[in-house]
Design an enzyme around this catalytic site. Structure first.
Site, mmCIF file in Angstrom:
data_model
loop_
_atom_site.group_PDB
_atom_site.id
_atom_site.type_symbol
_atom_site.label_atom_id
_atom_site.label_comp_id
_atom_site.label_asym_id
_atom_site.label_seq_id
_atom_site.Cartn_x
_atom_site.Cartn_y
_atom_site.Cartn_z
ATOM 1 N N TYR A 54 -21.691 -8.010 -16.832
ATOM 2 C CA TYR A 54 -22.178 -9.247 -17.442
ATOM 3 C C TYR A 54 -22.661 -9.069 -18.875
ATOM 4 C CZ TYR A 54 -26.416 -7.131 -15.519
ATOM 5 O OH TYR A 54 -27.406 -6.255 -15.189
ATOM 6 N N CYS B 281 -55.441 3.772 19.367
ATOM 7 C CA CYS B 281 -56.435 4.744 19.821
ATOM 8 C C CYS B 281 -57.539 4.097 20.658
ATOM 9 C CB CYS B 281 -57.037 5.488 18.638
ATOM 10 S SG CYS B 281 -58.114 4.446 17.655
ATOM 11 N N GLU C 147 -24.418 -17.942 -15.235
ATOM 12 C CA GLU C 147 -23.668 -17.009 -14.393
ATOM 13 C C GLU C 147 -24.393 -16.848 -13.065
ATOM 14 O OE1 GLU C 147 -23.949 -13.369 -16.616
ATOM 15 O OE2 GLU C 147 -23.349 -14.372 -18.457
ATOM 16 N N LYS D 199 -28.280 -17.906 -20.042
ATOM 17 C CA LYS D 199 -28.424 -17.141 -21.292
ATOM 18 C C LYS D 199 -28.045 -18.011 -22.479
ATOM 19 C CE LYS D 199 -26.850 -13.103 -18.773
ATOM 20 N NZ LYS D 199 -25.820 -12.113 -18.529
ATOM 21 N N LYS E 91 -34.115 -18.816 -9.673
ATOM 22 C CA LYS E 91 -34.037 -18.233 -8.327
ATOM 23 C C LYS E 91 -33.737 -19.330 -7.310
ATOM 24 C CE LYS E 91 -35.659 -14.383 -7.584
ATOM 25 N NZ LYS E 91 -35.217 -13.018 -7.504
ATOM 26 N N CYS F 174 -58.219 -1.151 19.123
ATOM 27 C CA CYS F 174 -57.061 -0.633 18.386
ATOM 28 C C CYS F 174 -55.941 -0.377 19.388
ATOM 29 C CB CYS F 174 -57.429 0.663 17.664
ATOM 30 S SG CYS F 174 -55.988 1.501 16.965
ATOM 31 N N LYS G 40 -26.494 -14.708 -10.425
ATOM 32 C CA LYS G 40 -27.355 -13.520 -10.450
ATOM 33 C C LYS G 40 -26.973 -12.688 -9.227
ATOM 34 C CE LYS G 40 -32.058 -12.027 -11.232
ATOM 35 N NZ LYS G 40 -32.222 -11.098 -10.117
ATOM 36 N N CYS H 250 -57.385 8.197 14.067
ATOM 37 C CA CYS H 250 -56.419 7.411 14.846
ATOM 38 C C CYS H 250 -55.007 7.871 14.466
ATOM 39 C CB CYS H 250 -56.608 5.925 14.531
ATOM 40 S SG CYS H 250 -55.277 4.884 15.130
ATOM 41 N N CYS I 16 -59.332 -0.652 12.288
ATOM 42 C CA CYS I 16 -59.629 0.441 13.206
ATOM 43 C C CYS I 16 -60.401 1.433 12.352
ATOM 44 C CB CYS I 16 -58.320 1.055 13.707
ATOM 45 S SG CYS I 16 -58.544 2.696 14.389
ATOM 46 N N ASP J 74 0.846 -1.206 0.000
ATOM 47 C CA ASP J 74 0.000 0.000 0.000
ATOM 48 C C ASP J 74 0.874 1.245 0.000
ATOM 49 O OD1 ASP J 74 -2.027 -1.743 0.134
ATOM 50 O OD2 ASP J 74 -2.768 -1.149 2.127
ATOM 51 N N ASP K 194 -26.981 -9.827 -6.545
ATOM 52 C CA ASP K 194 -28.086 -9.071 -5.960
ATOM 53 C C ASP K 194 -27.633 -7.657 -5.610
ATOM 54 O OD1 ASP K 194 -30.581 -8.618 -5.072
ATOM 55 O OD2 ASP K 194 -30.436 -9.825 -3.253
ATOM 56 N N GLU L 190 -23.726 -5.265 -12.515
ATOM 57 C CA GLU L 190 -24.392 -5.089 -11.229
ATOM 58 C C GLU L 190 -23.417 -4.460 -10.239
ATOM 59 O OE1 GLU L 190 -27.450 -6.072 -11.545
ATOM 60 O OE2 GLU L 190 -28.279 -6.411 -9.547
HETATM 61 S S1 IVH Z 1 -28.590 -10.253 -17.653
HETATM 62 C C1 IVH Z 1 -31.610 -9.208 -20.649
HETATM 63 N N1 IVH Z 1 -26.910 -11.262 -15.906
HETATM 64 O O1 IVH Z 1 -30.904 -9.196 -12.660
HETATM 65 C C2 IVH Z 1 -30.598 -9.576 -19.685
HETATM 66 N N2 IVH Z 1 -28.606 -9.810 -15.119
HETATM 67 O O2 IVH Z 1 -34.096 -9.072 -13.798
HETATM 68 C C3 IVH Z 1 -30.795 -8.931 -18.385
HETATM 69 N N3 IVH Z 1 -28.540 -9.381 -12.713
HETATM 70 O O3 IVH Z 1 -31.790 -6.080 -13.927
HETATM 71 C C4 IVH Z 1 -29.690 -8.913 -17.493
HETATM 72 N N4 IVH Z 1 -26.787 -10.634 -12.271
HETATM 73 O O4 IVH Z 1 -29.671 -6.195 -12.625
HETATM 74 C C5 IVH Z 1 -27.971 -10.471 -16.101
HETATM 75 N N5 IVH Z 1 -25.362 -12.217 -14.475
HETATM 76 C C6 IVH Z 1 -26.399 -11.422 -14.667
HETATM 77 C C7 IVH Z 1 -27.022 -10.731 -13.603
HETATM 78 C C8 IVH Z 1 -28.139 -9.932 -13.874
HETATM 79 C C9 IVH Z 1 -27.708 -9.823 -11.756
HETATM 80 C C10 IVH Z 1 -29.708 -8.499 -12.481
HETATM 81 C C11 IVH Z 1 -29.791 -7.323 -13.417
HETATM 82 C C12 IVH Z 1 -31.173 -7.337 -14.010
HETATM 83 C C13 IVH Z 1 -31.881 -8.341 -13.172
HETATM 84 C C14 IVH Z 1 -32.775 -9.189 -14.063
#
Ligand code: IVH
Length: 674
Positions: A230, A414, A114, A293, A317, A411, A116, A434, A429, A33, A118, A178
């Site tokens: 991505y 109140c 890949e 994808k 999901k 309630c 997803k 209230c 209520c 550093d 958050d 993201e």
């Molecule tokens: S692809 C059309 N890849 O998930 C393709 N999205 O509802 C759309 N997200 O708004 C995005 N990781 O913010 C893609 N590896 C990933 C992702 C990703 C997170 C989010 C992105 C998008 C939402 C999809």
């Protein structure tokens, strides 16, 4: 300016860029550093001595000094779509079947899987290798410009590492990804906020989104945001595949998540999804699923998109994360329309990125059905939404002394006697004065999706209600006449009151549909408010409308229409609206952009599926030209627009002699095709 200085400056910038990449993208620093600081100090000094040589892509220029006064709207050249969700293997198999059905014979899809991530999605535009703008997703078509804030993220290259041998020139590209906050940085931020008495963020996603909207880039720089990219988009060049694009993005210097898997079959995809799910708890950032994808961009184009999401990609999901804890007590919260909601107060427990101390119990029937009691050990879960819920009780660990929960009678705020309508699960209520309802209504009115009055949050509303300054909506706009008293309130002072009064004045610019939503009419969410405002055009027309006329609006049903009627039949509400009008709030839509002789004042109904646009978009276009769109065919209907697979409306239109328009004829009248 000396040539030597210029050379040294370039050399230092190149070195610092490389070290930033090693540290923030590869997580493999090669110098200490201290040595890094030496390089940076030397660069800062040389740039101070040679101000003409300072360029925006210099590593010294990440953190700007200017505050962002307003986040400018940016329209996305290519819409930022969202993904449809799948939750089990069968749905993934269906997805694969649909993909294959849409490909020409003999073509077989490959998939990229890949994580997803958050966080909050962003779109970055690079022109000639330099970061030009960064924008939020917004509604997918228009986002907000957050360039100054994104520049502070150290894993975002300000200048791309464009190697001479790349296949593509990539002069003007869009890179999407993201932005996220690591779990440990999120926890640290919340600890600091707790000490400072500030409101805590619910999870890393919210803290990321909140940070990206700060006005001061130097505060953003302190918050350790990161970016995983991505997607690479070029409108000028024909790129090959998602897998190759991720490789190109890596070479350009971006942070691409290492978990990228190329699969030849859906069976392989399912396997990888399970493996990725297993990695979830060992990561230092939050993921909520996997994204699948179609790899070939040529295949993606053939398969296409529907309305808001591509047909060539889906999210898988992961199952909600669960935790065990003790339910200490059950309290009843009173909402803005008087509904009582039971809330479980829990022994705090860490789950999916945040500490949970409360969970919703939905309603009394639900408590009885699950036989939830105070003192029970319970399983809590965080699903797609932020609010956790109690899913089950560990019966083996129940104390023999525990007693079933009793239905509420009074309630809790109140003390008025509660009411439970026939056939409904909720208790109400009915006292509209209230304090909980008063506070709830004001909070809703001021909230982001409604009048968006910055600074008028829960704490201040509670205080102002208690001190008697606020009770009904118009009181908010009368606060300015009480300025002298307000500034004397402890911990407020001139500056914060002036800011507050400023944002109250600014809220008067909100369009009619936001004002209508802000009024807090039961069942009238932001979507319904927009439809009503667009259709009726003014509050007077809506007040005068009968229930039947309201139900003519596309997707507006009986519960909304009777609630709207009930709201306007209360003279207090009419009185408040008139006062708000006097204060200059907007009670008229400005949707008509230009009247068109074909559409103006004509009533349209849409049936079946339109191939080139969604019903919402079609309705919006008609209304912008002065037309109206209703949901059912009647004698008042001028035209029925007929998409594929028309329903019974077609027969009705024929029997009433209503003119029929094909999609093509409709588009011609819009002027979209010749
Ligand atoms: S692809 C059309 N890849 O998930 C393709 N999205 O509802 C759309 N997200 O708004 C995005 N990781 O913010 C893609 N590896 C990933 C992702 C990703 C997170 C989010 C992105 C998008 C939402 C999809």
């Amino acid at each position: 300016m000396s040539k030597k200085a210029q050379e040294r400056i370039e050399e230092l910038r190149e070195k610092i860029r490389r070290h930033d990449h090693n540290y923030y993208v590869l997580a493999q620093p090669v110098i200490s550093d201290q040595d890094y600081d030496f390089l940076m100090k030397e660069l800062v000094k040389l740039e101070e001595e040679n101000p003409d040589l300072v360029t925006p892509d210099s590593p010294t220029q990440r953190v700007g000094k200017d505050l962002t006064k307003e986040f400018r709207p940016v329209s996305h050249k290519i819409p930022m779509l969202s993904l449809s969700n799948t939750y089990d293997e069968e749905e993934l198999i269906d997805f694969d079947r649909r993909v294959r059905e849409n490909l020409p014979e003999g073509e077989w899809p490959e998939y990229v899987v890949e994580f997803k991530i958050d966080g909050a999605s962003v779109s970055l535009n690079y022109v000639n290798g330099l970061l030009k703008t960064a924008a939020t997703r917004g509604d997918g078509l228009t986002g907000e410009e957050i360039t100054a804030n994104v520049r502070t993220i150290r894993s975002v290259p300000l200048r791309l590492n464009v190697k001479k041998n790349t296949k593509y020139s990539l002069d003007d590209i869009e890179v999407r990804g993201e932005v996220f906050m690591k779990i440990k940085d999120f926890e640290k931020l919340n600890r600091e906020r707790e000490t400072a008495g500030e409101k805590l963020f619910a999870n890393p996603r919210n803290s990321t989104a909140g940070t990206l909207k700060l006005q001061d880039p130097s505060l953003v720089a302190q918050r350790s945001l990161n970016l995983f990219v991505y997607s690479l988009i070029s409108t000028e060049e024909e790129l090959n595949s998602q897998y190759d694009n991720l490789q190109i993005l890596r070479e350009l210097g971006f942070n691409v998540n290492p978990e990228v898997h190329l699969c030849k079959s859906i069976a392989e995809v399912i396997d990888i999804c399970r493996t990725l799910e297993g990695m979830r708890s060992s990561l230092d950032y939050e993921i909520d699923g996997a994204v699948i994808k179609v790899n070939s961009l040529w295949h993606q184009r053939i398969i296409g998109s529907i309305a808001k999401s591509p047909r060539w990609a889906v999210a898988f999901k992961f199952k909600a994360k669960q935790a065990f804890t003790r339910l200490n007590s059950i309290i009843w919260q009173v909402g803005r329309i008087g509904t009582l909601t039971p809330v479980a107060e829990l022994q705090p427990v860490f789950l999916a990125g945040s500490t949970i101390s409360r969970a919703t119990l939905h309603n009394f029937d639900e408590i009885l059905r699950k036989d939830i009691r105070e003192g029970d050990k319970v399983v809590i879960e965080k699903g797609g939404d932020v609010i956790p819920k109690v899913v089950a009780v560990i019966m083996d660990e129940r104390s023999p002394q525990s007693k079933p929960v009793k239905a509420p009678r009074l309630c809790p705020v109140c003390s008025s006697v509660l009411f439970k309508p026939e056939g409904e699960v909720a208790f109400y209520c009915e006292n509209s004065e209230c304090p909980a309802q008063v506070r709830g209504r004001l909070e809703h009115f001021s909230s982001r999706g409604a009048m968006d009055i910055e600074g008028l949050g829960t704490a201040l509303i509670n205080l102002f209600v208690k001190l008697g300054y606020l009770k009904i909506y118009p009181d908010i706009y009368e606060l300015k006449s009480k300025r002298a008293e307000l500034v004397k309130i402890e911990r407020l002072g001139d500056k914060s009151i002036d800011n507050l009064l400023g944002s109250i004045e600014k809220s008067k610019e909100k369009p009619f549909h936001k004002v209508l939503f802000a009024l807090g009419i039961r069942y009238v969410g932001s979507g319904a408010a927009k439809k009503l405002a667009d259709h009726f055009g003014s509050i007077e027309a809506l007040i005068a409308a009968s229930a039947e006329e309201i139900e003519q609006v596309y997707e507006i049903g009986e519960s909304i229409s009777s609630s709207v009627r009930k709201f306007f039949s209360d003279e207090h509400n009419i009185h408040n609206i008139m006062k708000l009008k006097e204060h200059g709030l907007k009670f008229e839509s400005q949707i008509v952009v230009s009247r068109n002789s074909f559409f103006d004042n004509r009533v349209f109904v849409i049936t079946g599926t339109l191939s080139s646009l969604s019903r919402e978009d079609a309705s919006e276009k008609i209304m912008k030209l002065g037309g109206k769109v209703t949901s059912s065919v009647s004698k008042k209907t001028d035209y029925l627009i007929m998409g594929e697979n028309p329903g019974s409306k077609f027969k009705k239109a024929e029997s009433l002699g209503v003119k029929i328009l094909t999609e093509e004829e409709f588009l011609k009248n819009l002027g979209e095709i010749n």
